[in-house]
Design a protein around this motif. Structure first.
Motif, mmCIF file in Angstrom:
data_model
loop_
_atom_site.group_PDB
_atom_site.id
_atom_site.type_symbol
_atom_site.label_atom_id
_atom_site.label_comp_id
_atom_site.label_asym_id
_atom_site.label_seq_id
_atom_site.Cartn_x
_atom_site.Cartn_y
_atom_site.Cartn_z
ATOM 1 N N ARG A 132 0.835 -1.195 0.000
ATOM 2 C CA ARG A 132 0.000 0.000 0.000
ATOM 3 C C ARG A 132 0.875 1.252 0.000
ATOM 4 O O ARG A 132 1.786 1.405 0.823
ATOM 5 C CB ARG A 132 -0.904 0.007 1.231
ATOM 6 C CG ARG A 132 -1.905 1.180 1.268
ATOM 7 C CD ARG A 132 -2.758 1.105 2.512
ATOM 8 N NE ARG A 132 -3.564 -0.089 2.548
ATOM 9 C CZ ARG A 132 -4.743 -0.224 1.945
ATOM 10 N NH1 ARG A 132 -5.232 0.787 1.247
ATOM 11 N NH2 ARG A 132 -5.425 -1.360 2.025
ATOM 12 N N GLY A 133 0.640 2.103 -0.940
ATOM 13 C CA GLY A 133 1.390 3.339 -1.041
ATOM 14 C C GLY A 133 2.693 3.224 -1.793
ATOM 15 O O GLY A 133 3.333 4.235 -2.067
ATOM 16 N N SER A 134 3.112 1.987 -2.124
ATOM 17 C CA SER A 134 4.395 1.800 -2.823
ATOM 18 C C SER A 134 4.244 1.108 -4.166
ATOM 19 O O SER A 134 5.229 0.944 -4.886
ATOM 20 C CB SER A 134 5.354 0.985 -1.934
ATOM 21 O OG SER A 134 5.621 1.679 -0.736
ATOM 22 N N GLY A 135 3.056 0.658 -4.504
ATOM 23 C CA GLY A 135 2.853 -0.032 -5.765
ATOM 24 C C GLY A 135 3.414 -1.441 -5.739
ATOM 25 O O GLY A 135 3.376 -2.121 -4.713
ATOM 26 N N SER A 136 3.956 -1.887 -6.870
ATOM 27 C CA SER A 136 4.506 -3.239 -7.001
ATOM 28 C C SER A 136 5.997 -3.205 -6.716
ATOM 29 O O SER A 136 6.759 -2.495 -7.381
ATOM 30 C CB SER A 136 4.253 -3.775 -8.414
ATOM 31 O OG SER A 136 2.862 -3.868 -8.671
ATOM 32 N N VAL A 137 6.427 -3.990 -5.717
ATOM 33 C CA VAL A 137 7.805 -3.940 -5.223
ATOM 34 C C VAL A 137 8.468 -5.306 -5.412
ATOM 35 O O VAL A 137 7.872 -6.351 -5.145
ATOM 36 C CB VAL A 137 7.826 -3.540 -3.728
ATOM 37 C CG1 VAL A 137 9.244 -3.537 -3.186
ATOM 38 C CG2 VAL A 137 7.190 -2.169 -3.544
ATOM 39 N N VAL A 138 9.716 -5.286 -5.885
ATOM 40 C CA VAL A 138 10.471 -6.508 -6.155
ATOM 41 C C VAL A 138 10.779 -7.245 -4.853
ATOM 42 O O VAL A 138 11.125 -6.641 -3.837
ATOM 43 C CB VAL A 138 11.778 -6.153 -6.893
ATOM 44 C CG1 VAL A 138 12.738 -7.336 -6.924
ATOM 45 C CG2 VAL A 138 11.476 -5.671 -8.301
ATOM 46 N N ALA A 139 10.691 -8.574 -4.914
ATOM 47 C CA ALA A 139 11.003 -9.420 -3.759
ATOM 48 C C ALA A 139 11.653 -10.698 -4.263
ATOM 49 O O ALA A 139 11.647 -10.989 -5.461
ATOM 50 C CB ALA A 139 9.743 -9.740 -2.960
#
Length: 464
Positions: A70-77
């Protein structure tokens, strides 16, 4: 730019895009916790439908390589290993990702001989930012014997060559400094310059060598603060810089005020070049030159012994900066390394004979199994820079994992997504492993055009 030529024949666009992003994540070109572009933004840049981007992101989320915050969009993991299928116990991975040979034969005897000096070593504190005086003396003599007069005060012992590069970067590179690098080049050196804040500019290198005009123009146009070069058996191309281009490079660096960092970790692995040269720094004539050496290729990477040769001021700067990262090189490894230099020339000749045999076996196998590939025969170093004839390097790296072979995609060796038509294949493993690896690469390469659309893409945790 990192994606390069990502669309693959026989795959849907969304799955091909997911595969390429997944590979960029696996090999570290997209760091974890990086926010990917919004679907609409990426669709516009790639000139694809938003549905394609949404589906690609969805496929990455299914395999755990992308999470929504939430608030950061799609984040690499990176997926947790416990969430992934285990590797079949009968499936032994062929490692073409590391150009690192096993310990040279005879090292066991040297280690046993070195332990005779344990009482002397154990009397020390074990914390020393410069390194053992005995080892520095022997390395200095090694340079002096090659027409580069060197004193022990001009040597710092490091935890291998990569540690040396990272320390040089922290010491001599400031935020936004321009750093000249070869393209392609050693990937972890690129990491070191980037982490120090360097802005990378490139000069091309092929298996045929350097373009002297491009090299000159880059020095004159960019005036880099630092230049990183591998002039002997360059990684990954295997090229060697002729003496006249070395002299020109030093001249251009002097005019530009550039610090030269010369990586000579493969310089002793001469499989038949037909000519020898003094160390690069012997030609420098006043141009600040830092030389990086290591026992990793010639003797064994497990020793974790490297060094930096520089002028006294350079060593002083490195000494002042080092304590922030580590407190010195282990004494026991240095004790063994000092004994290694007693037999160094004989050990290197043994390594050369071994690697020459392995290189020839690998070349023969590639010619037989993959005759459409362009296979150079380097006269030194530890690997081949193979032309694939098509932009399939990333696909080969990704799908090779499912067949039991690990290899680094060509773009990892560049800074701009290039080299999709190349892979580096090291010949540091045993002959049986090299042959089996080529068979697996051939199986993978021959299967690529027939990949069914929507095929689930593998990821690293499936096979290692």
């Amino acid at each position: 730019m990192l994606l390069g030529e990502w669309e693959t024949e026989g795959q849907s666009a969304y799955q091909a895009l997911a595969d390429r992003i997944r590979l960029l994540i696996i090999d570290g070109r997209i760091p974890t916790r990086t926010r990917l572009p919004a679907e609409r933004e990426l669709a516009h840049v790639l000139e694809k439908s938003r549905t394609t981007i949404v589906s690609a992101y969805g496929a990455l989320k299914e395999t755990g390589h992308l999470v929504s915050l939430r608030g950061s969009g799609s984040v690499v993991a990176l997926p947790h290993p416990h969430d992934q299928p285990t590797t079949s116990p009968d499936k032994q991975l062929v490692d073409f990702a590391r150009a690192a040979p096993a310990a040279i034969s005879g090292l066991e005897t040297i280690i046993q001989r070195a332990t005779a000096n344990l009482p002397h070593v154990l009397s020390k504190t074990g914390f020393d930012l410069i390194g053992s005086g005995d080892l520095r003396e022997r390395i200095a003599r090694h340079y002096t014997s090659r027409d580069l007069p060197t004193s022990p005060s001009q040597i710092m012992i490091t935890l291998g060559a990569q540690h040396a590069l990272a320390l040089i970067a922290r010491t001599f590179v400031r935020q936004a400094d321009r750093v000249l690098v070869e393209s392609p080049t050693y990937p972890h050196a690129l990491d070191a310059w980037r982490q120090a804040g360097g802005r990378l500019v490139t000069t091309p290198v092929t298996t045929e060598g350097w373009d002297p005009d491009r090299l000159r123009d880059t020095f004159e146009r960019v005036r880099p603060s630092l230049a990183y070069l591998v002039p002997d058996f360059q990684n990954p191309t295997g090229a060697s810089m002729p003496p006249e281009i070395r002299d020109e490079t030093i001249h251009h660096a002097r005019r530009a005020g550039t610090v030269l960092v010369i990586d000579e970790t493969t310089a002793d692995i001469d499989l038949g070049r037909g000519w020898t040269d003094v160390p690069f720094a012997a030609r420098a004539d006043g141009t600040r030159t830092l030389t990086v050496g290591s026992l990793g290729k010639s003797i064994w990477g497990g020793l974790r012994i490297g060094w930096i040769r520089a002028d006294d001021d350079g060593i002083g700067s490195l000494h002042a900066a080092r304590a922030a990262g580590d407190l010195g090189t282990p004494e026991l490894e240095q004790l063994v390394a000092a004994e290694v230099f007693e037999d160094y020339d004989a050990l290197v000749q043994r390594r050369i004979a071994q690697l020459r045999h392995h290189r020839d076996a690998l070349v023969d196998e590639l010619h037989e199994r993959l005759p459409q590939w362009e296979v150079p025969v380097p006269d030194g170093g530890t690997s081949l820079w193979v032309g694939l004839g098509a932009p399939i390097s990333s696909a080969l790296a990704l799908f090779g994992l499912t067949r039991g072979v690990s290899i680094i995609a060509g773009p990892k060796f560049g800074v701009d997504g290039a080299f999709e038509r190349f892979i580096r294949i090291p010949y540091t493993g045993g002959v049986d492993e090299l042959v089996r690896g080529v068979h697996l690469l051939a199986d993978t390469a021959h299967s690529l055009p027939a990949l069914p659309a929507g095929r689930p893409a593998p990821h690293l945790a499936d096979v290692v």
